[in-house]
Design a protein around this motif. Structure first.
Motif, PDB file in Angstrom:
ATOM      1  N   TYR A 178      -8.283  -0.776  -8.617  1.00 50.10           N
ATOM      2  CA  TYR A 178      -7.225   0.114  -8.713  1.00 50.10           C
ATOM      3  C   TYR A 178      -7.319   1.523  -9.425  1.00 50.10           C
ATOM      4  CZ  TYR A 178      -2.273   1.298  -9.025  1.00 50.10           C
ATOM      5  OH  TYR A 178      -1.217   2.087  -8.814  1.00 50.10           O
ATOM      6  N   MET A 228      -4.571  -6.022  -6.463  1.00 49.75           N
ATOM      7  CA  MET A 228      -5.074  -5.111  -7.769  1.00 49.75           C
ATOM      8  C   MET A 228      -4.232  -4.094  -8.340  1.00 49.75           C
ATOM      9  SD  MET A 228      -7.899  -5.299  -9.261  1.00 49.75           S
ATOM     10  CE  MET A 228      -9.261  -4.822  -9.987  1.00 49.75           C
ATOM     11  N   GLY A 229      -3.734  -3.564  -7.423  1.00 50.79           N
ATOM     12  CA  GLY A 229      -2.812  -2.509  -7.455  1.00 50.79           C
ATOM     13  C   GLY A 229      -1.537  -2.734  -8.382  1.00 50.79           C
ATOM     14  N   PHE A 230      -0.834  -3.809  -7.741  1.00 50.41           N
ATOM     15  CA  PHE A 230       0.358  -4.121  -8.647  1.00 50.41           C
ATOM     16  C   PHE A 230      -0.168  -4.836  -9.965  1.00 50.41           C
ATOM     17  CE2 PHE A 230       1.833  -3.363  -4.544  1.00 50.41           C
ATOM     18  CZ  PHE A 230       3.131  -2.252  -4.868  1.00 50.41           C
ATOM     19  N   ASP A 253     -13.878  -9.135  -4.165  1.00 57.99           N
ATOM     20  CA  ASP A 253     -13.910  -7.938  -3.695  1.00 57.99           C
ATOM     21  C   ASP A 253     -15.481  -7.861  -3.443  1.00 57.99           C
ATOM     22  OD1 ASP A 253     -13.684  -5.330  -2.720  1.00 57.99           O
ATOM     23  OD2 ASP A 253     -14.424  -4.360  -4.513  1.00 57.99           O
ATOM     24  N   HIS A 302     -12.233  -6.869   6.677  1.00 57.59           N
ATOM     25  CA  HIS A 302     -11.240  -5.903   6.462  1.00 57.59           C
ATOM     26  C   HIS A 302      -9.800  -6.455   6.194  1.00 57.59           C
ATOM     27  CE1 HIS A 302     -14.304  -3.303   8.425  1.00 57.59           C
ATOM     28  NE2 HIS A 302     -13.708  -2.496   7.450  1.00 57.59           N
ATOM     29  N   LEU A 321     -19.229  -8.206   4.507  1.00 56.93           N
ATOM     30  CA  LEU A 321     -19.265  -7.064   5.472  1.00 56.93           C
ATOM     31  C   LEU A 321     -20.558  -6.530   5.609  1.00 56.93           C
ATOM     32  CD1 LEU A 321     -17.032  -5.539   6.655  1.00 56.93           C
ATOM     33  CD2 LEU A 321     -17.096  -3.868   4.707  1.00 56.93           C
ATOM     34  N   ARG A 324      -9.445  -7.496   2.566  1.00 58.46           N
ATOM     35  CA  ARG A 324      -9.459  -6.519   1.517  1.00 58.46           C
ATOM     36  C   ARG A 324      -8.011  -5.950   1.366  1.00 58.46           C
ATOM     37  NH1 ARG A 324     -13.811  -1.877   2.461  1.00 58.46           N
ATOM     38  NH2 ARG A 324     -14.746  -1.928   0.485  1.00 58.46           N
ATOM     39  N   SER A 325      -7.249  -5.803   2.475  1.00 63.45           N
ATOM     40  CA  SER A 325      -5.926  -5.168   2.603  1.00 63.45           C
ATOM     41  C   SER A 325      -5.048  -5.728   1.403  1.00 63.45           C
ATOM     42  CB  SER A 325      -5.238  -5.093   3.877  1.00 63.45           C
ATOM     43  OG  SER A 325      -4.402  -4.047   3.971  1.00 63.45           O
ATOM     44  N   PRO A 326      -4.743  -7.176   1.501  1.00 62.28           N
ATOM     45  CA  PRO A 326      -3.961  -7.646   0.464  1.00 62.28           C
ATOM     46  C   PRO A 326      -4.578  -7.499  -1.192  1.00 62.28           C
ATOM     47  CG  PRO A 326      -4.665  -9.443   1.881  1.00 62.28           C
ATOM     48  CD  PRO A 326      -5.190  -8.065   2.337  1.00 62.28           C
ATOM     49  N   LEU A 327      -5.923  -7.614  -1.106  1.00 62.51           N
ATOM     50  CA  LEU A 327      -6.452  -7.451  -2.260  1.00 62.51           C
ATOM     51  C   LEU A 327      -6.216  -6.213  -2.725  1.00 62.51           C
ATOM     52  CD1 LEU A 327      -8.115  -9.578  -3.307  1.00 62.51           C
ATOM     53  CD2 LEU A 327     -10.226  -8.324  -2.835  1.00 62.51           C
ATOM     54  N   VAL A 328      -6.063  -4.953  -2.031  1.00 64.27           N
ATOM     55  CA  VAL A 328      -5.687  -4.059  -2.598  1.00 64.27           C
ATOM     56  C   VAL A 328      -4.547  -3.948  -3.329  1.00 64.27           C
ATOM     57  CG1 VAL A 328      -4.980  -1.454  -2.135  1.00 64.27           C
ATOM     58  CG2 VAL A 328      -7.055  -2.595  -0.886  1.00 64.27           C
ATOM     59  N   ASN A 329      -3.527  -4.674  -2.608  1.00 68.65           N
ATOM     60  CA  ASN A 329      -1.888  -4.678  -3.334  1.00 68.65           C
ATOM     61  C   ASN A 329      -2.210  -5.618  -4.663  1.00 68.65           C
ATOM     62  OD1 ASN A 329      -0.711  -3.329  -1.487  1.00 68.65           O
ATOM     63  ND2 ASN A 329      -0.223  -4.815  -0.169  1.00 68.65           N
ATOM     64  N   LEU A 345       2.333   1.758  -3.414  1.00 62.03           N
ATOM     65  CA  LEU A 345       1.416   2.269  -4.256  1.00 62.03           C
ATOM     66  C   LEU A 345       1.057   3.725  -3.836  1.00 62.03           C
ATOM     67  CD1 LEU A 345      -1.157  -0.874  -4.369  1.00 62.03           C
ATOM     68  CD2 LEU A 345       0.552   0.137  -6.222  1.00 62.03           C
ATOM     69  N   SER A 367      -2.346  -4.015 -11.831  1.00 62.90           N
ATOM     70  CA  SER A 367      -2.427  -2.630 -12.717  1.00 62.90           C
ATOM     71  C   SER A 367      -1.134  -2.153 -13.181  1.00 62.90           C
ATOM     72  CB  SER A 367      -3.444  -1.606 -12.048  1.00 62.90           C
ATOM     73  OG  SER A 367      -4.683  -2.275 -11.725  1.00 62.90           O
ATOM     74  N   GLU A 368      -0.282  -2.175 -12.017  1.00 61.21           N
ATOM     75  CA  GLU A 368       1.165  -1.638 -12.389  1.00 61.21           C
ATOM     76  C   GLU A 368       1.706  -2.582 -13.435  1.00 61.21           C
ATOM     77  OE1 GLU A 368       2.629   1.265 -11.388  1.00 61.21           O
ATOM     78  OE2 GLU A 368       1.006   1.837 -10.199  1.00 61.21           O
ATOM     79  N   HIS A 393       0.780  -1.184   0.044  1.00 66.20           N
ATOM     80  CA  HIS A 393      -0.047  -0.064  -0.198  1.00 66.20           C
ATOM     81  C   HIS A 393       0.943   1.236  -0.142  1.00 66.20           C
ATOM     82  CE1 HIS A 393      -3.917  -2.012   1.687  1.00 66.20           C
ATOM     83  NE2 HIS A 393      -3.423  -2.563   0.671  1.00 66.20           N
ATOM     84  N   TYR A 417     -16.504  -9.247  10.390  1.00 61.73           N
ATOM     85  CA  TYR A 417     -15.967  -7.792  10.108  1.00 61.73           C
ATOM     86  C   TYR A 417     -14.575  -7.539  10.137  1.00 61.73           C
ATOM     87  CZ  TYR A 417     -16.299  -2.682  10.660  1.00 61.73           C
ATOM     88  OH  TYR A 417     -16.105  -1.380  10.644  1.00 61.73           O
TER      89      TYR A 417
END
Lengths: 145, 499
Positions: free
Chosen positions: A122, B271-273, B324, B261, B331, B264-269, A19, B275-276, A16, B257
């Protein structure tokens, strides 16, 4: 935002952090970013050894804060910052995965300036961070007293 | 529990003895009363008899008395020649037959005495005659002759015989009197004894009754305490278990809950990477294209490689998107589970109408007719009801049977303390083996040709349960489905918190 403003990023997830940094840079913000991957180190940096934050008195800073830290709750850091005489005017951006309404309300009640939920999508995420970068470039941080 | 039952059983049994005792008590009282009345009557008879005997004695004595008075007056007249003696003699002698007759009537109940009196009567008559004869001699002045007659002693002998006879009668009467007195005393003693014994029996019965009543009361009190004790315990147990359940439930909610949460956190990574990587890939292939220039063969291979890249990246991204959505569903459910319900009076007609109005356009497009019948109102949580019915109506609109004009019916009726609502459609229906499955989270049935995460019915069932009701399904594949929701007419404020 003036070049000398330091961005303090408290984020335990390295991915995070990376990013966020990438996207802030893409927005054209070139300020120094100091990253901390746990609460203890961040608190030590912000408040100093004696816990008074005297060392940071008058230092222009902007804090980006994740709430889910391994060693403490980001909410506690937020409270301490906003209760501290020297740090209370420092803008705090809460950037976290939690979109629980009670949590959001609590953060604003404690004095958070901005609350952003990290989207999994993203495109949205990058977009949000870039806009935050734009926000950083226009934001006024209190000048040294 | 067994001790309570036996105590209660004893408490139930013992009152049986009391009516019996009471009956015995009454019987004894009646017996005593009857005996008293009878004995009193007898005692009365005895007294009458005593009085009668005294009367008889009196009358018998009167015979003697009048005879003696007459004799003494006759002698007085003989000595003094005074007329007053004569008058007295006549009066006394005149009384004798009357007195004799009255004595006869008095002893008429006693044949022995009647016989004796019959023997006395001629003697009396003879005596009267003798006295009259002597008196006549005195009146004629022949005193010497009269004296001779008296001296002869016939009068005296007669008088003595009468006296003896009457004495016998008097003695006999005295004996009778004694017997009757003794009878009377005995009767009175019986009366006293009967009364005393009866009273004693009543006192004993009273004491036993009192003891039984007290014992019953004591047993009842014991039973009441035992029941109270077990009730208290039961309530305590229920309260403890409810608290346990609530804690467990809260734990699950918190768990869901936190999990959602933290997932979700690793999922952001990821997805983010991803896309990178996509961005890097794009840049790389652009640079590669610039390098290839006119090398057609190489360019063709590059394009294929780029497509493989894109395909892989697309799969990753679509999977992340799905994950997601699933996390968001968990949630949402965990948030719904912690929401406190606020029961209020809800007009179901209005609530369902606003839901069907919202989907009217969609229904018209798919040629589906929606019929809303008159629905009974209830007291429940409005938001939960809205979610339940809009989910069910949405499902009915979604899962239609191709080639058949759709028809959705929402109906309802009251039962004892509950209200029953039905959402019926003539859509594609659900196979029997899937009837349970469709209520599970992330599980769906039939052809997967509609969007959705398999959360709707799980959510609906969870809500119905938290409202204090239950939900059943009647459905046949290809024919249609009916979801039947039974809810309490008055939801309690406490319901929906523990669930």
């Amino acid at each position: 935002m003036s070049e000398h403003v330091l961005i303090v990023m408290v984020e335990d997830d390295e991915g995070h952090a990376r990013l966020i940094e990438k996207n802030i840079r893409r927005a054209g913000v070139s300020n120094e970013i100091r990253g901390f991957d746990n609460g203890t180190k961040a608190v030590e940096f912000l408040f100093g050894q004696d816990g008074s934050a005297l060392i940071n008195a008058g230092k222009p800073m902007l804090i980006m804060l994740d709430l889910n830290l391994p060693d403490m709750s980001g909410v506690d850091i937020l409270r301490r910052v906003k209760e501290n005489e020297h740090l209370k005017r420092t803008p705090v951006v809460v950037l976290t995965t939690t979109d629980d309404e009670r949590e959001i309300k609590r953060c604003y009640d404690l004095g958070a300036n901005v609350y952003i939920t990290k989207p999994v999508n993203y495109e949205s995420f990058a977009n949000a961070i870039r806009q935050l970068g734009l926000f950083f470039s226009v934001i006024q941080v209190p000048a040294p007293a | 529990m067994s001790s309570i039952q036996t105590t209660a059983a004893r408490a139930r049994q013992s009152p049986g003895a009391q009516p019996t005792l009471l009956a015995i008590g009454f019987a004894v009282l009646i017996a005593i009363s009857a005996a008293s009345v009878w004995l009193a009557a007898r005692s009365n008879d005895d007294s009458d008899m005593v009085v009668h005997t005294l009367e008889v004695q009196n009358r018998l004595s009167l015979i003697l008395l009048n005879l003696r008075r007459a004799e003494s007056a006759q002698r007085g007249f003989g000595i003094t020649n005074q007329l007053s003696y004569l008058t007295e003699y006549r009066e006394s002698a005149g009384n004798v037959p009357g007195v004799l007759e009255s004595a006869r009537s008095a002893v008429s109940d006693n044949p022995v005495q009647v016989d004796r009196l019959n023997q006395v009567a001629p003697l009396v008559a003879e005596k009267l005659e003798e006295m009259q004869r002597v008196l006549d001699l005195f009146e004629k002045g022949s005193a010497t002759e009269a004296q001779q007659a008296i001296k002869a002693g016939a009068g005296r002998n007669l008088m003595e015989a009468i006296r003896q006879q009457i004495l016998v009668m008097l003695n006999s009467e005295r004996e009778l009197l004694d017997i009757r007195r003794a009878d009377s005393t005995r009767t009175n003693a019986y009366l006293m004894t009967a009364t005393l014994i009866g009273s004693a029996i009543i006192v004993i019965i009273g004491a036993i009754s009192l003891y039984l009543v007290q014992r019953t009361l004591r047993q009842r009190e014991e039973a009441r305490r035992a029941v109270e004790f077990s009730n208290d315990n039961l309530e305590k147990t229920i309260a403890e278990r409810t608290a346990d359940l609530r804690l467990a439930n809260e734990e699950i909610q918190r768990f869901a809950y936190i999990v959602s949460h933290d997932l979700r956190s690793p999922l952001v990574n990821v997805m983010g990477f991803t896309s990178e990587i996509e961005t890097i890939k794009k840049d790389t292939f652009e640079q590669l294209a610039a390098l290839r220039k006119d090398d057609v063969e190489a360019t063709k291979k590059d394009v294929e490689m780029s497509r493989d890249f894109d395909e892989s990246l697309e799969f990753i991204k679509s999977s992340i998107g799905k994950m997601d959505r699933l996390i968001n569903s968990i949630l949402k459910l965990s948030r719904e589970g912690t929401r406190t319900f606020h029961p209020e009076y809800v007009s179901m007609d209005g609530l369902v109408k606003s839901i069907t109005d919202n989907v009217a356009h969609q229904a018209a497009e798919k040629d589906i007719e929606i019929i809303v019948e008159s629905l009974p109102p209830l007291k429940s949580d409005r938001l939960a009801l809205e979610q339940i019915f809009s989910n069910l109506v949405d499902n009915a609109l979604k899962y239609t049977q191709p080639g058949r004009a759709g028809r959705i019916r929402v109906g309802g009726r009251n039962s004892q303390t509950q209200v029953i609502y039905e959402v019926e459609d003539n859509g594609r229906g659900i196979a029997a083996e899937d009837h349970d499955r469709i209520f599970d989270l992330f599980r769906r049935a039939g052809q997967q040709d509609q969007r959705g995460e398999g959360i709707g019915l799980a959510h609906v069932r969870a809500l119905v349960r938290r409202l204090g009701g239950y939900m059943t399904l009647r459905s046949e594949l290809g024919e249609g489905s009916t979801f039947i929701i039974t809810l309490p007419r008055h939801m309690q404020e406490t319901e929906g918190k523990a669930a």
